[in-house]
Scaffold this motif. Structure first.
Motif, PDB file in Angstrom:
ATOM      1  N   ARG A 102      29.296  33.865  38.579  1.00 49.12           N
ATOM      2  CA  ARG A 102      28.681  33.070  37.523  1.00 49.12           C
ATOM      3  C   ARG A 102      27.147  33.069  37.672  1.00 49.12           C
ATOM      4  O   ARG A 102      26.431  33.218  36.706  1.00 49.12           O
ATOM      5  CB  ARG A 102      29.225  31.636  37.618  1.00 49.12           C
ATOM      6  CG  ARG A 102      29.315  30.962  36.280  1.00 49.12           C
ATOM      7  CD  ARG A 102      30.034  29.658  36.390  1.00 49.12           C
ATOM      8  NE  ARG A 102      31.472  29.834  36.466  1.00 49.12           N
ATOM      9  CZ  ARG A 102      32.297  29.015  37.087  1.00 49.12           C
ATOM     10  NH1 ARG A 102      31.844  27.966  37.713  1.00 49.12           N
ATOM     11  NH2 ARG A 102      33.586  29.244  37.098  1.00 49.12           N
ATOM     12  N   ASP A 153      37.777  34.844  27.858  1.00 49.94           N
ATOM     13  CA  ASP A 153      37.627  34.710  29.315  1.00 49.94           C
ATOM     14  C   ASP A 153      36.738  35.858  29.775  1.00 49.94           C
ATOM     15  O   ASP A 153      37.166  37.004  29.790  1.00 49.94           O
ATOM     16  CB  ASP A 153      39.012  34.787  29.969  1.00 49.94           C
ATOM     17  CG  ASP A 153      38.966  34.369  31.429  1.00 49.94           C
ATOM     18  OD1 ASP A 153      37.856  34.145  31.940  1.00 49.94           O
ATOM     19  OD2 ASP A 153      40.028  34.270  32.058  1.00 49.94           O
ATOM     20  N   GLY A 154      35.506  35.542  30.122  1.00 53.94           N
ATOM     21  CA  GLY A 154      34.552  36.610  30.418  1.00 53.94           C
ATOM     22  C   GLY A 154      34.281  37.376  29.132  1.00 53.94           C
ATOM     23  O   GLY A 154      34.015  36.791  28.087  1.00 53.94           O
ATOM     24  N   GLY A 155      34.419  38.684  29.189  1.00 50.71           N
ATOM     25  CA  GLY A 155      34.190  39.485  27.988  1.00 50.71           C
ATOM     26  C   GLY A 155      35.468  39.744  27.211  1.00 50.71           C
ATOM     27  O   GLY A 155      35.446  40.394  26.166  1.00 50.71           O
ATOM     28  N   GLY A 156      36.602  39.254  27.718  1.00 51.47           N
ATOM     29  CA  GLY A 156      37.893  39.545  27.086  1.00 51.47           C
ATOM     30  C   GLY A 156      38.296  38.477  26.088  1.00 51.47           C
ATOM     31  O   GLY A 156      38.068  37.287  26.311  1.00 51.47           O
ATOM     32  N   ILE A 166      37.899  47.724  37.685  1.00 54.48           N
ATOM     33  CA  ILE A 166      38.190  46.357  38.156  1.00 54.48           C
ATOM     34  C   ILE A 166      37.027  45.428  37.817  1.00 54.48           C
ATOM     35  O   ILE A 166      37.214  44.291  37.399  1.00 54.48           O
ATOM     36  CB  ILE A 166      38.469  46.362  39.672  1.00 54.48           C
ATOM     37  CG1 ILE A 166      39.795  47.058  39.938  1.00 54.48           C
ATOM     38  CG2 ILE A 166      38.513  44.947  40.230  1.00 54.48           C
ATOM     39  CD1 ILE A 166      40.014  47.410  41.382  1.00 54.48           C
ATOM     40  N   TYR A 194      48.133  37.020  33.330  1.00 56.43           N
ATOM     41  CA  TYR A 194      46.878  37.644  33.795  1.00 56.43           C
ATOM     42  C   TYR A 194      47.164  39.046  34.354  1.00 56.43           C
ATOM     43  O   TYR A 194      46.450  39.997  34.071  1.00 56.43           O
ATOM     44  CB  TYR A 194      46.225  36.812  34.893  1.00 56.43           C
ATOM     45  CG  TYR A 194      45.493  35.582  34.415  1.00 56.43           C
ATOM     46  CD1 TYR A 194      44.643  35.619  33.316  1.00 56.43           C
ATOM     47  CD2 TYR A 194      45.616  34.365  35.089  1.00 56.43           C
ATOM     48  CE1 TYR A 194      43.966  34.489  32.894  1.00 56.43           C
ATOM     49  CE2 TYR A 194      44.943  33.236  34.678  1.00 56.43           C
ATOM     50  CZ  TYR A 194      44.121  33.301  33.579  1.00 56.43           C
ATOM     51  OH  TYR A 194      43.450  32.189  33.172  1.00 56.43           O
ATOM     52  N   SER A 205      28.776  26.456  31.621  1.00 55.89           N
ATOM     53  CA  SER A 205      27.942  26.176  32.793  1.00 55.89           C
ATOM     54  C   SER A 205      26.607  26.914  32.702  1.00 55.89           C
ATOM     55  O   SER A 205      25.652  26.576  33.380  1.00 55.89           O
ATOM     56  CB  SER A 205      28.668  26.580  34.072  1.00 55.89           C
ATOM     57  OG  SER A 205      28.823  27.977  34.105  1.00 55.89           O
ATOM     58  N   THR A 206      26.538  27.930  31.844  1.00 61.45           N
ATOM     59  CA  THR A 206      25.301  28.711  31.767  1.00 61.45           C
ATOM     60  C   THR A 206      24.403  28.309  30.609  1.00 61.45           C
ATOM     61  O   THR A 206      23.221  28.645  30.615  1.00 61.45           O
ATOM     62  CB  THR A 206      25.630  30.214  31.625  1.00 61.45           C
ATOM     63  OG1 THR A 206      26.506  30.382  30.523  1.00 61.45           O
ATOM     64  CG2 THR A 206      26.288  30.754  32.865  1.00 61.45           C
ATOM     65  N   PRO A 219      38.143  40.721  32.894  1.00 60.39           N
ATOM     66  CA  PRO A 219      37.757  39.310  32.850  1.00 60.39           C
ATOM     67  C   PRO A 219      38.032  38.666  34.217  1.00 60.39           C
ATOM     68  O   PRO A 219      38.978  39.072  34.906  1.00 60.39           O
ATOM     69  CB  PRO A 219      38.673  38.728  31.777  1.00 60.39           C
ATOM     70  CG  PRO A 219      39.088  39.878  30.947  1.00 60.39           C
ATOM     71  CD  PRO A 219      39.140  41.060  31.884  1.00 60.39           C
ATOM     72  N   PRO A 220      37.227  37.675  34.606  1.00 58.69           N
ATOM     73  CA  PRO A 220      37.320  37.126  35.963  1.00 58.69           C
ATOM     74  C   PRO A 220      38.726  36.730  36.413  1.00 58.69           C
ATOM     75  O   PRO A 220      39.141  37.037  37.522  1.00 58.69           O
ATOM     76  CB  PRO A 220      36.401  35.910  35.920  1.00 58.69           C
ATOM     77  CG  PRO A 220      35.457  36.182  34.797  1.00 58.69           C
ATOM     78  CD  PRO A 220      36.175  37.043  33.810  1.00 58.69           C
ATOM     79  N   ARG A 221      39.475  36.020  35.544  1.00 58.47           N
ATOM     80  CA  ARG A 221      40.792  35.538  35.984  1.00 58.47           C
ATOM     81  C   ARG A 221      41.777  36.685  36.176  1.00 58.47           C
ATOM     82  O   ARG A 221      42.596  36.656  37.074  1.00 58.47           O
ATOM     83  CB  ARG A 221      41.375  34.559  34.961  1.00 58.47           C
ATOM     84  CG  ARG A 221      40.514  33.371  34.701  1.00 58.47           C
ATOM     85  CD  ARG A 221      40.540  32.453  35.863  1.00 58.47           C
ATOM     86  NE  ARG A 221      39.365  31.622  35.818  1.00 58.47           N
ATOM     87  CZ  ARG A 221      39.264  30.423  36.361  1.00 58.47           C
ATOM     88  NH1 ARG A 221      40.250  29.930  37.036  1.00 58.47           N
ATOM     89  NH2 ARG A 221      38.155  29.740  36.282  1.00 58.47           N
ATOM     90  N   GLN A 222      41.694  37.664  35.303  1.00 56.07           N
ATOM     91  CA  GLN A 222      42.603  38.817  35.458  1.00 56.07           C
ATOM     92  C   GLN A 222      42.286  39.534  36.766  1.00 56.07           C
ATOM     93  O   GLN A 222      43.182  39.958  37.498  1.00 56.07           O
ATOM     94  CB  GLN A 222      42.426  39.775  34.276  1.00 56.07           C
ATOM     95  CG  GLN A 222      43.021  39.247  32.984  1.00 56.07           C
ATOM     96  CD  GLN A 222      42.820  40.201  31.823  1.00 56.07           C
ATOM     97  OE1 GLN A 222      42.524  41.365  31.997  1.00 56.07           O
ATOM     98  NE2 GLN A 222      42.957  39.671  30.612  1.00 56.07           N
ATOM     99  N   GLU A 245      47.731  30.132  28.593  1.00 60.87           N
ATOM    100  CA  GLU A 245      48.080  31.540  28.710  1.00 60.87           C
ATOM    101  C   GLU A 245      49.212  31.951  27.791  1.00 60.87           C
ATOM    102  O   GLU A 245      49.261  33.069  27.309  1.00 60.87           O
ATOM    103  CB  GLU A 245      48.480  31.861  30.161  1.00 60.87           C
ATOM    104  CG  GLU A 245      47.304  32.027  31.061  1.00 60.87           C
ATOM    105  CD  GLU A 245      46.347  33.094  30.570  1.00 60.87           C
ATOM    106  OE1 GLU A 245      46.812  34.188  30.233  1.00 60.87           O
ATOM    107  OE2 GLU A 245      45.154  32.830  30.489  1.00 60.87           O
TER     108      GLU A 245
END
Lengths: 163, 346
Positions: A74, B322-325, A109, A147, B251-252, A113-116, B105
């Motif tokens: 982050r 989630d992130g870029g996804g 990798i 995930y 958070s950013t 996305p972070p969680r995956q 999910e």
């Protein structure tokens, strides 16, 4: 050597390498990974009860490595200095892992996305069960399953693009 | 619960390749030779400082306990049962009026909290409660055990255009006014009468961001209300962009949802900006709807502590960023049930 130091040394001998490799896969940076795992090991001493219970200590170490990896990623995102260190590494003479190029895999990798990415590392590198992965990630086992399924699909398509 | 995966392997070839690849990727990674000695040295240093801190803490705690015993009348009322909305979930209003949480999910309903029969115009998810703006009732606070209480400080006839909850606080927008409720205290922020608050986002520190529009028309703009202040500052964006529809804190920075094409509303883009400078922090992601959405109230953006973003619409389509996804969580709000046209909130 006192009892707790002996306990910590045992934990180190048995699990430090795996935690370090897990952290490298999560943050792509060897020295940052080492800092993360060191910090987790130092903090496990904050509770004597935790250190005397091997399962609790291990769960704490793994969760701590995961949380600190998240924080690091982050911060990197904020400072826009995110770089795929594994990708930048010069390929060595034996970069082929059963048909998957190591550099290509590392890059794929890093694009998850972070969680995956976390679920993939915990399930397929650390070989944790779905339930235990869910406990460490603080999500439901169903979420871990989702995930992983999405992560594997995405990795497969990323790898097919590159190979 | 078994730690290791002892089940018979049912992996496909992709999974086998991935497992082998991951192990090969880090097979050369070994701890540095001084790793153990550094851990032990840090541990010794920490133990020393912890001892001093511990002794100071014990003295302070003893003094505080003594003061509490002297000052406070013992409270013999039963301890409240800890309640909480499940993590990794979002809240919806099902077609029969039941407020429920659904798994982030899978989109499956996790828990039903209670039924609200009157029209609900907005939802917000707090740490321990769901908030529902109900026509003619003001704002209701619903706990996971179904207990419902009206939020004091928000009138029964209040028109609620948006709500946001964080860290035990609730912000409610209606007309040109924002009501901030924290425990038993209420604070009101009133903007110029010519303005209307279309959306708002409250962060854990109490900082508030607003999407504000002129009653006479004109493009909506962003405003920032620092924690504890009554006045708002306009956020001047660095780059020209379409007017914001919805906002949420991450958070950013401040996440801003706006149309990708200012003339059409069938696709949106989610970007992160620095609220102090108006500069763009993250390029964000795009989402395409099936058709153009109506007003800003037909779409909603909300976030969780892990910086995941939920984009939901009044038609029930719900995406997780989630992130870029970007993943579609549910076509119709939740799996297997229908919902009322109130965008879900995380």
């Amino acid at each position: 050597m006192d009892e707790l130091t002996a306990e910590l040394t045992d934990l180190y001998n048995e699990h430090y390498s795996q935690l370090l490799r897990m952290a490298v896969l999560l943050v792509d940076d060897r020295s940052a990974a080492e800092d993360i795992v060191q910090d987790a090991f130092v903090r496990v001493f904050d509770s004597r009860a935790r250190l005397r219970d091997r399962d609790r200590a291990l769960a704490f170490l793994r969760r701590s490595v995961l949380n600190k990896s998240r924080s690091l990623l982050r911060r990197r995102q904020v400072s826009r200095k995110y770089q795929h260190r594994l990708v930048q590494r010069e390929p060595g003479p034996d970069e082929s892992a059963h048909g998957v190029d190591r550099t290509v895999l590392a890059e794929a990798i890093a694009r998850l996305p972070p969680r995956q990415r976390e679920a993939i590392v915990l399930r397929y590198y650390a070989d944790f069960s779905e339930a235990y992965t869910a406990k460490i990630m603080k999500v439901t086992p169903g979420a871990v399953k989702a995930y992983c399924s999405r992560g594997v699909t995405r990795l497969s398509s990323l790898l097919r693009e590159r190979v | 619960m078994t730690e290791l995966d002892t089940a018979a392997p049912r992996e496909n070839s992709d999974e086998r390749l991935l497992r082998e690849g991951l192990h090969t990727l880090v097979r050369d990674v070994e701890p540095s030779p001084t790793a153990l000695s550094r851990v032990l040295a840090k541990r010794r240093g920490r133990s020393g400082s912890r001892l001093v801190l511990g002794l100071t803490g014990v003295a302070a705690a003893a003094t505080a306990a003594l003061l509490l015993v002297l000052v406070l009348v013992p409270d013999r009322s039963p301890r409240p049962v800890p309640v909480g909305i499940a993590p990794d979930s979002y809240v919806v209003r099902l077609a029969d009026g039941t407020l429920a949480s659904a798994a982030l999910e899978t989109g499956e309903v996790l828990r039903e909290f209670g039924r609200v029969d009157a029209e609900v115009t907005a939802l917000a998810k707090g740490d321990e409660h769901v908030y529902a703006a109900v026509a003619g009732e003001g704002v209701l606070r619903v706990g996971p055990d179904g207990t419902t209480r009206r939020v004091r400080g928000v009138g029964r006839r209040a028109e609620v255009s948006a709500m946001s909850a964080a860290n035990g606080r609730l912000a409610v927008a209606g007309g040109n006014r924002v009501t901030l409720v924290s425990g038993n205290s209420t604070r009101r922020i009133t903007l110029d009468t010519g303005l209307v608050v279309r959306d708002l986002a409250l962060d854990r520190s109490g900082r508030l961001a607003l999407v504000v529009r002129d009653r006479d028309g004109g493009a909506p703009t962003l405003r920032l209300v620092p924690a504890g202040r009554a006045g708002s500052d306009r956020i001047r964006l660095f780059e020209p962009a379409c007017a914001p529809l919805r906002i949420a804190w991450s958070s950013t920075g401040l996440l801003v949802l706006r149309p990708r094409d200012c003339a059409a509303r069938d696709a949106v883009r989610l970007t992160t900006i620095d609220p102090r400078t108006g500069g763009r922090i993250g390029g964000g992601v795009g989402i395409r709807f099936e058709g153009p959405i109506g007003g800003a109230g037909d779409v909603r953006v909300s976030t969780d502590s892990a910086d995941r973003v939920l984009v939901s619409t009044a038609t029930g389509k719900t995406w997780l960023v989630d992130g870029g996804g970007v993943e579609l969580v549910a076509e119709h709000c939740v799996v297997g049930r229908n919902c009322t046209p109130v965008p879900a909130a995380m």
